[in-house]
Every structure is written in structure tokens, then in C-alpha cells.
Motif scaffolding. Sequence first.
Motif, PDB file in Angstrom:
ATOM      1  N   ASN A  36       8.601  75.779  84.703  1.00 56.17           N
ATOM      2  CA  ASN A  36       9.976  75.586  85.153  1.00 56.17           C
ATOM      3  C   ASN A  36      10.890  75.382  83.956  1.00 56.17           C
ATOM      4  N   TYR A  39      16.059  73.795  87.371  1.00 59.90           N
ATOM      5  CA  TYR A  39      16.002  73.768  88.837  1.00 59.90           C
ATOM      6  C   TYR A  39      17.034  72.756  89.316  1.00 59.90           C
ATOM      7  N   GLU A  55      17.283  78.231  90.314  1.00 62.12           N
ATOM      8  CA  GLU A  55      16.057  77.931  89.588  1.00 62.12           C
ATOM      9  C   GLU A  55      15.759  79.007  88.547  1.00 62.12           C
ATOM     10  N   TRP A  57      12.511  80.287  85.917  1.00 61.57           N
ATOM     11  CA  TRP A  57      11.083  80.203  85.630  1.00 61.57           C
ATOM     12  C   TRP A  57      10.747  81.035  84.401  1.00 61.57           C
TER      13      TRP A  57
END
Length: 92
Positions: A36, A39, A55, A57
Motif C-alpha cells: 500500500n 489509502y 487508493e 498500490w
Amino acid sequence: MIRLNCFFQAKSAAEYKLALAAAIELTNASRMHKGNVAYDTFQSATRPDVFMICETWENQESLNMHSATPEFEKNVGIINSCGMLKLEKFDF
């Protein structure tokens, strides 16, 4: 990297509150997931029935692992039952 913008619109005020609580729970848990980058959940300043989960990634593998967690399944299930969720995905 992968960016997801998840737009939610509630069916009712009560369902908005339930979905927002689930989104915040998911946000707090997801920040701890491997891969991550960012977020967060944002409430609309102009629409009382709308919020967005934003979010980022590191890669698809990290996103897949996140999507398979119990907290994802639980909270996304709650959010989906409370209204409409629209997803935008960007690879960069």
C-alpha cells in the motif's frame, strides 16, 4: 503503480452512515497491507450521499492480496449493499 478511485453513492442517509463506517474501517486496515502506497476516504463537500475511496498500490500482486483479505470482503460487502460503487483504475 496502480491507482483506484472508488466512488460511492448511498441509497439513503442511514445507508450512507453504514457504508462510510465500513469505508473508514477498511481504510484503516488497508494502510497496513503490504504494497500500500496511499489509502484514504473522502466525503463530498457538495453531495451528502457521496464519498470516494482513493487508493494507490505498488503493483497488481499487492492489490490482489488486499482484495483477498477478510476486512476487504466484509467491508466492501457492506458498502455494496448500501448503494452504488463505481471504480476507476489507472496504471502508472
